[in-house]
Every structure is written in C-alpha cells, then in structure tokens.
Design a protein around this motif. Structure first.
Motif, mmCIF file in Angstrom:
data_model
loop_
_atom_site.group_PDB
_atom_site.id
_atom_site.type_symbol
_atom_site.label_atom_id
_atom_site.label_comp_id
_atom_site.label_asym_id
_atom_site.label_seq_id
_atom_site.Cartn_x
_atom_site.Cartn_y
_atom_site.Cartn_z
ATOM 1 N N ALA A 178 9.612 -0.468 10.987
ATOM 2 C CA ALA A 178 9.496 0.759 10.194
ATOM 3 C C ALA A 178 10.594 0.747 9.146
ATOM 4 C CB ALA A 178 9.630 1.998 11.071
ATOM 5 N N VAL A 179 10.214 1.023 7.903
ATOM 6 C CA VAL A 179 11.191 1.092 6.821
ATOM 7 C C VAL A 179 11.568 2.546 6.566
ATOM 8 C CG1 VAL A 179 10.508 -1.055 5.707
ATOM 9 C CG2 VAL A 179 9.377 1.075 5.048
ATOM 10 N N ALA A 239 18.209 0.681 6.623
ATOM 11 C CA ALA A 239 17.073 0.155 5.876
ATOM 12 C C ALA A 239 15.783 0.153 6.674
ATOM 13 C CB ALA A 239 17.376 -1.262 5.379
ATOM 14 N N TYR A 240 15.856 -0.266 7.936
ATOM 15 C CA TYR A 240 14.644 -0.369 8.759
ATOM 16 C C TYR A 240 15.014 -0.514 10.226
ATOM 17 C CZ TYR A 240 15.606 -5.431 8.529
ATOM 18 O OH TYR A 240 16.196 -6.673 8.599
ATOM 19 N N TRP A 241 14.003 -0.312 11.084
ATOM 20 C CA TRP A 241 14.164 -0.695 12.483
ATOM 21 C C TRP A 241 13.118 -1.748 12.791
ATOM 22 C CZ3 TRP A 241 10.033 -0.343 15.601
ATOM 23 C CH2 TRP A 241 9.181 0.750 15.558
ATOM 24 N N LEU A 242 13.427 -2.579 13.779
ATOM 25 C CA LEU A 242 12.562 -3.678 14.160
ATOM 26 C C LEU A 242 12.444 -3.714 15.676
ATOM 27 C CD1 LEU A 242 11.031 -6.259 13.206
ATOM 28 C CD2 LEU A 242 13.209 -7.471 13.434
ATOM 29 N N GLY A 287 0.816 -1.207 0.000
ATOM 30 C CA GLY A 287 0.000 0.000 0.000
ATOM 31 C C GLY A 287 0.851 1.258 0.000
ATOM 32 N N MET A 288 0.249 2.338 0.487
ATOM 33 C CA MET A 288 0.928 3.627 0.565
ATOM 34 C C MET A 288 0.806 4.127 2.002
ATOM 35 S SD MET A 288 2.666 5.830 -1.220
ATOM 36 C CE MET A 288 2.345 5.360 -2.906
ATOM 37 N N PRO A 289 1.913 4.506 2.638
ATOM 38 C CA PRO A 289 1.829 4.994 4.013
ATOM 39 C C PRO A 289 0.991 6.261 4.109
ATOM 40 C CG PRO A 289 4.118 4.772 3.300
ATOM 41 C CD PRO A 289 3.260 4.511 2.113
ATOM 42 N N GLU A 290 0.296 6.412 5.232
ATOM 43 C CA GLU A 290 -0.505 7.623 5.466
ATOM 44 C C GLU A 290 0.364 8.795 5.884
ATOM 45 O OE1 GLU A 290 -3.763 6.878 8.087
ATOM 46 O OE2 GLU A 290 -4.451 5.164 6.918
ATOM 47 N N GLY A 291 1.566 8.497 6.354
ATOM 48 C CA GLY A 291 2.493 9.536 6.774
ATOM 49 C C GLY A 291 3.902 8.985 6.813
ATOM 50 N N ARG A 322 17.725 11.340 14.602
ATOM 51 C CA ARG A 322 18.164 12.633 14.057
ATOM 52 C C ARG A 322 19.516 12.506 13.380
ATOM 53 N NH1 ARG A 322 19.136 14.698 19.869
ATOM 54 N NH2 ARG A 322 21.406 14.813 19.945
ATOM 55 N N ARG A 323 20.324 11.554 13.787
ATOM 56 C CA ARG A 323 21.608 11.324 13.132
ATOM 57 C C ARG A 323 21.445 10.571 11.813
ATOM 58 N NH1 ARG A 323 22.712 11.859 18.535
ATOM 59 N NH2 ARG A 323 24.735 12.769 19.070
ATOM 60 N N TYR A 324 20.465 9.670 11.754
ATOM 61 C CA TYR A 324 20.240 8.893 10.526
ATOM 62 C C TYR A 324 19.529 9.704 9.453
ATOM 63 C CZ TYR A 324 21.280 4.704 13.328
ATOM 64 O OH TYR A 324 21.852 3.755 14.125
ATOM 65 N N GLY A 325 18.679 10.632 9.840
ATOM 66 C CA GLY A 325 17.929 11.408 8.861
ATOM 67 C C GLY A 325 16.887 10.595 8.114
ATOM 68 N N ALA A 326 16.429 9.527 8.720
ATOM 69 C CA ALA A 326 15.466 8.631 8.069
ATOM 70 C C ALA A 326 14.057 9.208 8.080
ATOM 71 C CB ALA A 326 15.470 7.275 8.779
ATOM 72 N N LEU A 327 13.255 8.747 7.148
ATOM 73 C CA LEU A 327 11.811 9.007 7.121
ATOM 74 C C LEU A 327 11.139 7.648 7.266
ATOM 75 C CD1 LEU A 327 11.615 11.511 4.129
ATOM 76 C CD2 LEU A 327 11.404 12.049 6.565
ATOM 77 N N TRP A 328 10.487 7.418 8.384
ATOM 78 C CA TRP A 328 9.965 6.099 8.728
ATOM 79 C C TRP A 328 8.516 5.902 8.326
ATOM 80 C CZ3 TRP A 328 14.006 3.398 9.733
ATOM 81 C CH2 TRP A 328 15.053 3.884 10.502
ATOM 82 N N ALA A 329 8.209 4.701 7.830
ATOM 83 C CA ALA A 329 6.833 4.250 7.566
ATOM 84 C C ALA A 329 6.650 2.928 8.304
ATOM 85 C CB ALA A 329 6.585 4.064 6.076
ATOM 86 N N TYR A 330 5.565 2.797 9.059
ATOM 87 C CA TYR A 330 5.385 1.719 10.023
ATOM 88 C C TYR A 330 4.349 0.687 9.612
ATOM 89 C CZ TYR A 330 7.395 5.332 12.988
ATOM 90 O OH TYR A 330 8.196 6.320 13.499
#
Length: 129
Positions: free
Chosen positions: A89-90, A73-76, A17-21, A31-39
């Motif tokens: 979250a990817v 790549a992700y957190w688990l 699908g597509m994340p809502e946010g 803040r050090r990784y600069g990631a944008l997470w989708a859960y």
C-alpha cells in the motif's frame, strides 16, 4: 498513472490507474502516521523506487520510510499470498492533491475489530486541511 514521492525525492512510487478508495486506519501505527493508503501488489499495480528504512511490525508488515527525509512511503506485506504475490500500500499523501481529491475515504478498524467500516461520504480532499 499516479506518482508520489517523499519530500526530498529519493523515494518514489507509481500506482497504475486510479485507486477506488483511500484507506484510513486507526491501528496503533497508522493513526500515528496519518497516511492514506492505496493497495495493490508489488511490481504489478504498484512499483516503488529508492532507498528506504523499514520499521517491521510483527511478522506481517513492514512500513518503509525515506532514509533521508523520513516520509512514510509505503507498507509491504512480509509474507506473500498463496499465489506468491506480496500486498503493498502506498501513502497517497505523497502525491499531488488535485488528481486524488475526489477519491472516497474507506475506514478500517485496525485497532479493535479488524473490519472495514462504512463510507461516510468524505473524500481525500476533505482530509488535506
């Protein structure tokens, strides 16, 4: 379905699908990784593939990197929910920008309050440059 991969292609993920946010977090790690997470949950809405190296932070979370090129790549979640599912979250920065450009940014204060903060009208496309 969204797909993302690290720079060398050894690690990939699929988001059904597509994340809502897309979440930005100001904790000492994110803040050090600069990631944008989708859960979602592992092997439900999100599937991950390839060899990773994990940085384990405390008892709750593992950050997974490509063992070759180093991309986050992700957190688990280390501890399953009561129903046995594990949160994941990817990092949306590993996908192509155009399909996700209009996803709104969600802000999470992981440094001080551990609260979701209000949206400010920015979207993923505002963060690429």
């Amino acid at each position: 379905m969204l797909k993302g991969n690290c720079h060398c292609g050894a690690v990939s993920w699929e988001f059904r699908g597509m994340p809502e946010g897309a979440t930005t977090c100001n904790c000492t790690v994110c803040r050090r990784y600069g990631a944008l997470w989708a859960y979602d949950f592992i092997d439900e809405g999100i599937r991950v593939h390839g060899p990773t190296t994990a940085y384990i932070r405390g008892r709750a979370i593992e950050f997974h990197f490509c063992a070759h090129c180093g991309c986050v790549a992700y957190w688990l979640a280390r501890i399953p929910e009561e129903d046995g599912r594990r949160r994941v979250a990817v990092n949306l920065r590993l996908t192509e920008p155009v399909p996700i450009a209009n996803i709104p940014i969600d802000h999470f204060d992981g440094l001080d309050t551990f609260d979701d903060l209000p949206r400010d009208g920015r979207c993923v496309g505002d963060y690429w440059f």
